[in-house]
Structures are given as structure tokens and as C-alpha cells.
Design a protein around this motif. Sequence first.
Motif, PDB file in Angstrom:
ATOM      1  N   LEU A  20     -35.136   9.269  29.118  1.00  8.94           N
ATOM      2  CA  LEU A  20     -34.761  10.438  28.322  1.00  8.94           C
ATOM      3  C   LEU A  20     -34.216  11.566  29.189  1.00  8.94           C
ATOM      4  CD1 LEU A  20     -34.778  11.888  25.552  1.00  8.94           C
ATOM      5  CD2 LEU A  20     -37.117  12.603  26.057  1.00  8.94           C
ATOM      6  N   THR A  21     -34.880  11.851  30.310  1.00 12.38           N
ATOM      7  CA  THR A  21     -34.543  13.038  31.097  1.00 12.38           C
ATOM      8  C   THR A  21     -33.889  12.722  32.442  1.00 12.38           C
ATOM      9  OG1 THR A  21     -36.708  13.120  32.180  1.00 12.38           O
ATOM     10  CG2 THR A  21     -36.493  14.235  30.060  1.00 12.38           C
ATOM     11  N   ALA A  55     -31.898   2.679  38.970  1.00 14.27           N
ATOM     12  CA  ALA A  55     -30.553   2.105  39.059  1.00 14.27           C
ATOM     13  C   ALA A  55     -30.070   1.642  37.685  1.00 14.27           C
ATOM     14  CB  ALA A  55     -30.558   0.940  40.044  1.00 14.27           C
ATOM     15  N   PHE A  56     -30.972   1.073  36.891  1.00 15.94           N
ATOM     16  CA  PHE A  56     -30.625   0.649  35.534  1.00 15.94           C
ATOM     17  C   PHE A  56     -30.219   1.847  34.677  1.00 15.94           C
ATOM     18  CE2 PHE A  56     -32.386  -0.564  31.191  1.00 15.94           C
ATOM     19  CZ  PHE A  56     -31.276  -1.336  30.840  1.00 15.94           C
ATOM     20  N   HIS A  57     -30.951   2.952  34.813  1.00 22.52           N
ATOM     21  CA  HIS A  57     -30.624   4.169  34.067  1.00 22.52           C
ATOM     22  C   HIS A  57     -29.232   4.669  34.429  1.00 22.52           C
ATOM     23  CE1 HIS A  57     -30.541   8.446  33.075  1.00 22.52           C
ATOM     24  NE2 HIS A  57     -31.521   8.217  32.217  1.00 22.52           N
ATOM     25  N   SER A  58     -28.932   4.718  35.725  1.00 20.63           N
ATOM     26  CA  SER A  58     -27.606   5.173  36.141  1.00 20.63           C
ATOM     27  C   SER A  58     -26.519   4.211  35.671  1.00 20.63           C
ATOM     28  CB  SER A  58     -27.557   5.333  37.666  1.00 20.63           C
ATOM     29  OG  SER A  58     -28.381   6.405  38.079  1.00 20.63           O
ATOM     30  N   GLY A  59     -26.841   2.902  35.625  1.00 24.00           N
ATOM     31  CA  GLY A  59     -25.870   1.934  35.109  1.00 24.00           C
ATOM     32  C   GLY A  59     -25.561   2.151  33.637  1.00 24.00           C
ATOM     33  N   LEU A  60     -26.564   2.566  32.865  1.00 26.74           N
ATOM     34  CA  LEU A  60     -26.345   2.857  31.451  1.00 26.74           C
ATOM     35  C   LEU A  60     -25.494   4.105  31.257  1.00 26.74           C
ATOM     36  CD1 LEU A  60     -29.929   2.175  30.027  1.00 26.74           C
ATOM     37  CD2 LEU A  60     -27.892   0.762  29.691  1.00 26.74           C
ATOM     38  N   ASN A  61     -25.447   4.970  32.290  1.00 24.25           N
ATOM     39  CA  ASN A  61     -24.689   6.221  32.208  1.00 24.25           C
ATOM     40  C   ASN A  61     -23.642   6.285  33.326  1.00 24.25           C
ATOM     41  OD1 ASN A  61     -26.506   7.926  30.143  1.00 24.25           O
ATOM     42  ND2 ASN A  61     -27.864   6.830  31.537  1.00 24.25           N
ATOM     43  N   TRP A  62     -23.021   5.150  33.586  1.00 22.92           N
ATOM     44  CA  TRP A  62     -22.171   4.984  34.774  1.00 22.92           C
ATOM     45  C   TRP A  62     -21.067   6.029  34.859  1.00 22.92           C
ATOM     46  CZ3 TRP A  62     -23.164   2.116  38.874  1.00 22.92           C
ATOM     47  CH2 TRP A  62     -22.139   1.864  39.777  1.00 22.92           C
ATOM     48  N   ARG A 154     -28.337  23.096  40.019  1.00 20.92           N
ATOM     49  CA  ARG A 154     -27.512  24.161  40.558  1.00 20.92           C
ATOM     50  C   ARG A 154     -26.111  23.687  40.909  1.00 20.92           C
ATOM     51  NH1 ARG A 154     -30.355  28.692  42.122  1.00 20.92           N
ATOM     52  NH2 ARG A 154     -32.630  28.537  41.990  1.00 20.92           N
ATOM     53  N   ARG A 155     -25.913  22.381  40.833  1.00 22.33           N
ATOM     54  CA  ARG A 155     -24.619  21.802  41.177  1.00 22.33           C
ATOM     55  C   ARG A 155     -23.856  21.322  39.947  1.00 22.33           C
ATOM     56  NH1 ARG A 155     -21.954  22.240  45.027  1.00 22.33           N
ATOM     57  NH2 ARG A 155     -21.291  20.069  45.080  1.00 22.33           N
ATOM     58  N   LEU A 156     -24.578  20.909  38.916  1.00 24.37           N
ATOM     59  CA  LEU A 156     -23.954  20.276  37.756  1.00 24.37           C
ATOM     60  C   LEU A 156     -24.290  21.067  36.495  1.00 24.37           C
ATOM     61  CD1 LEU A 156     -24.908  16.567  38.603  1.00 24.37           C
ATOM     62  CD2 LEU A 156     -22.747  17.715  39.103  1.00 24.37           C
ATOM     63  N   SER A 157     -23.267  21.478  35.775  1.00 30.81           N
ATOM     64  CA  SER A 157     -23.485  22.209  34.526  1.00 30.81           C
ATOM     65  C   SER A 157     -23.603  21.271  33.328  1.00 30.81           C
ATOM     66  CB  SER A 157     -22.343  23.197  34.285  1.00 30.81           C
ATOM     67  OG  SER A 157     -21.095  22.514  34.237  1.00 30.81           O
ATOM     68  N   ASP A 158     -23.102  20.045  33.452  1.00 26.89           N
ATOM     69  CA  ASP A 158     -23.153  19.057  32.365  1.00 26.89           C
ATOM     70  C   ASP A 158     -24.496  18.338  32.400  1.00 26.89           C
ATOM     71  OD1 ASP A 158     -22.896  16.753  30.734  1.00 26.89           O
ATOM     72  OD2 ASP A 158     -20.735  16.745  31.005  1.00 26.89           O
ATOM     73  N   VAL A 159     -25.286  18.481  31.330  1.00 27.64           N
ATOM     74  CA  VAL A 159     -26.629  17.904  31.324  1.00 27.64           C
ATOM     75  C   VAL A 159     -26.593  16.379  31.362  1.00 27.64           C
ATOM     76  CG1 VAL A 159     -26.853  17.826  28.809  1.00 27.64           C
ATOM     77  CG2 VAL A 159     -28.899  18.080  30.214  1.00 27.64           C
ATOM     78  N   GLN A 160     -25.560  15.759  30.804  1.00 24.24           N
ATOM     79  CA  GLN A 160     -25.448  14.302  30.849  1.00 24.24           C
ATOM     80  C   GLN A 160     -25.142  13.824  32.273  1.00 24.24           C
ATOM     81  OE1 GLN A 160     -26.450  12.497  28.521  1.00 24.24           O
ATOM     82  NE2 GLN A 160     -26.495  13.932  26.814  1.00 24.24           N
ATOM     83  N   GLN A 161     -24.338  14.574  33.016  1.00 27.87           N
ATOM     84  CA  GLN A 161     -24.120  14.244  34.422  1.00 27.87           C
ATOM     85  C   GLN A 161     -25.399  14.404  35.221  1.00 27.87           C
ATOM     86  OE1 GLN A 161     -20.893  16.701  35.805  1.00 27.87           O
ATOM     87  NE2 GLN A 161     -19.327  15.527  34.715  1.00 27.87           N
ATOM     88  N   LEU A 162     -26.183  15.411  34.864  1.00 27.79           N
ATOM     89  CA  LEU A 162     -27.478  15.619  35.525  1.00 27.79           C
ATOM     90  C   LEU A 162     -28.411  14.443  35.257  1.00 27.79           C
ATOM     91  CD1 LEU A 162     -29.371  17.555  37.090  1.00 27.79           C
ATOM     92  CD2 LEU A 162     -30.010  18.549  34.882  1.00 27.79           C
ATOM     93  N   ARG A 163     -28.482  13.982  34.003  1.00 24.70           N
ATOM     94  CA  ARG A 163     -29.313  12.831  33.632  1.00 24.70           C
ATOM     95  C   ARG A 163     -28.894  11.573  34.371  1.00 24.70           C
ATOM     96  NH1 ARG A 163     -28.500  10.529  29.246  1.00 24.70           N
ATOM     97  NH2 ARG A 163     -30.389   9.281  29.330  1.00 24.70           N
ATOM     98  N   ALA A 164     -27.582  11.390  34.536  1.00 23.24           N
ATOM     99  CA  ALA A 164     -27.077  10.157  35.137  1.00 23.24           C
ATOM    100  C   ALA A 164     -27.219  10.151  36.651  1.00 23.24           C
ATOM    101  CB  ALA A 164     -25.610   9.963  34.750  1.00 23.24           C
ATOM    102  N   THR A 165     -27.035  11.302  37.293  1.00 25.34           N
ATOM    103  CA  THR A 165     -27.007  11.363  38.756  1.00 25.34           C
ATOM    104  C   THR A 165     -28.406  11.445  39.351  1.00 25.34           C
ATOM    105  OG1 THR A 165     -24.891  12.537  38.562  1.00 25.34           O
ATOM    106  CG2 THR A 165     -25.946  12.553  40.715  1.00 25.34           C
ATOM    107  N   THR A 166     -29.316  12.129  38.662  1.00 23.76           N
ATOM    108  CA  THR A 166     -30.678  12.296  39.191  1.00 23.76           C
ATOM    109  C   THR A 166     -31.364  10.969  39.510  1.00 23.76           C
ATOM    110  OG1 THR A 166     -30.988  14.428  38.089  1.00 23.76           O
ATOM    111  CG2 THR A 166     -32.969  13.205  38.678  1.00 23.76           C
TER     112      THR A 166
END
Length: 243
Positions: A20-21, A55-62, A154-166
Motif C-alpha cells: 500500500l505505502t 522487488a516485486f512491488h517495484s516490478g508492479l509499479n515499474w 524531499r526529492r519526489l513530489s509524485d506519491v506514486q513515484q515515491l511508492r514505486a522507488t522506496t
Amino acid sequence: MQEWFYPVGVVLLGYTVLGLTGFGSSLVVVPLLAWTWPLPDVVALALLMDVPASAFHSGLNWRQVQWRELRRLLPGMVLGTLLGLWLVQHMNSRWPLLVLGVYVAGVGINALRPKVSPASDAAPVWAWPAGAAIGLVEMIFGTAGPLVVAWLSRRLSDVQQLRATTPLVIAVAAATVLIGMAWEGRLSSGWIWQRWVGLIGVALAGVWLGHRLAHRVPVARLRQIICGLLVVSGVMLALGALR
């Protein structure tokens, strides 16, 4: 089978939070499983599940993954992990853990304030100390997720990019720590690998479930959930240090 009901429920809950987060699985899994299993083995088990699950989470949000952020953090993460390998033998982790908890909770509280500010593009040189702190905290405490979010928010304003990169950053940090653990022989226990085989499928299912839920939650609400989890995780870390 009754012995597995509780661990399965804990792992499903923890990795649903991750799906989720983008972080927070260890903050759920480690303290709850430590009630029934030895803490050092639980930490190793959580890290072993974090790598494929993240890694699976990031793959879902590639498409939302920001690879440049990982490249900037990676050199510092390696240095921080090496420093952590040395410090874990020579330091009392209580006070650094307390400072980390207060910092993470403060970041979450500040982010919850009703203001709109674009992510500041910090100079690349600041990624080195940030990466070193992430590697160091992951090596010593196994819970660098809040610190990763504190930096990336502090680097990413897009919350979906934050979810995918974290989770991608967390996966790399956990992998470097596991290499250090393997070098010290801390992953040779058959107990750990038996539990991993029994629970990794549950962890991946939790990530998928959380991922599905995330797309049903409005972006503003999702950001509030992430920031709220930062506050909770920071308080938990601080309380853990004071106990």
C-alpha cells in the motif's frame, strides 16, 4: 498447522502495508513475530523476505520507478553498510535508535501539515551522506524504510513515484546487509530458511493485495497514510530504544 496461523497473519498484514505505502513491512513483522520467535532470527527472516517482496512491488509499479535516485544513493549505501558492519560490534544502539525515531516522526509530522511545497532537487553530493545513513541504519536496525521515505519525499513530489522507488531502495539496502550477514555466517540456520520457504508466498500475496488497494485510495489520502505511518514508525523506534 496452528503454529503457522499467527506468523501467516502477521506477514500478510506487514506486506500488505508494504504494497500500500511502499515501506513499513519490517515495522509490523519484526516486533510481532519476535513475540514467538527469537529476535535475531526474525530480523534475518524479515530481511530475506524484504528483498523479493520489495522487488516485486517495484516490478508492479515499474513505470514509476525513479532509477536515478537509486544510482545516487547506492555508493553511500555501500559505505554505510561497511561502517555498520564495524559499528555493530562496538556500539550501544540505544541512543542512535532514539535519535532516528524522533527524526522520522518529525519528518512525518512536518509532511502532514497542510502546505504545498514542490520537492527540492538537492545537489547530488547530498545523496552520498543520505545513502550512507540508509545503509548504516539498515545494517544496525534492519528498519531503514522510514529513512528512505524521509529522503525521497524531499526529492519526489509524485506519491506514486515515491511508492514505486522506496521499496527498490529498500531491496538494495537489504541485499547489501544480507551479504554482510552471510559473510559473518548469520544466514546458515536451517530454521530461517524453512520459515522463509513457508512465508515468502504469503509476503508476495500481501504486496499484491496492498498494491490493489493503493489504486483505490485517492492520492491525497495515500500521502496522508504514508506520512502517518512515518509518525507511527518513528514513535515505535523511539519507544524501542527507551525500553
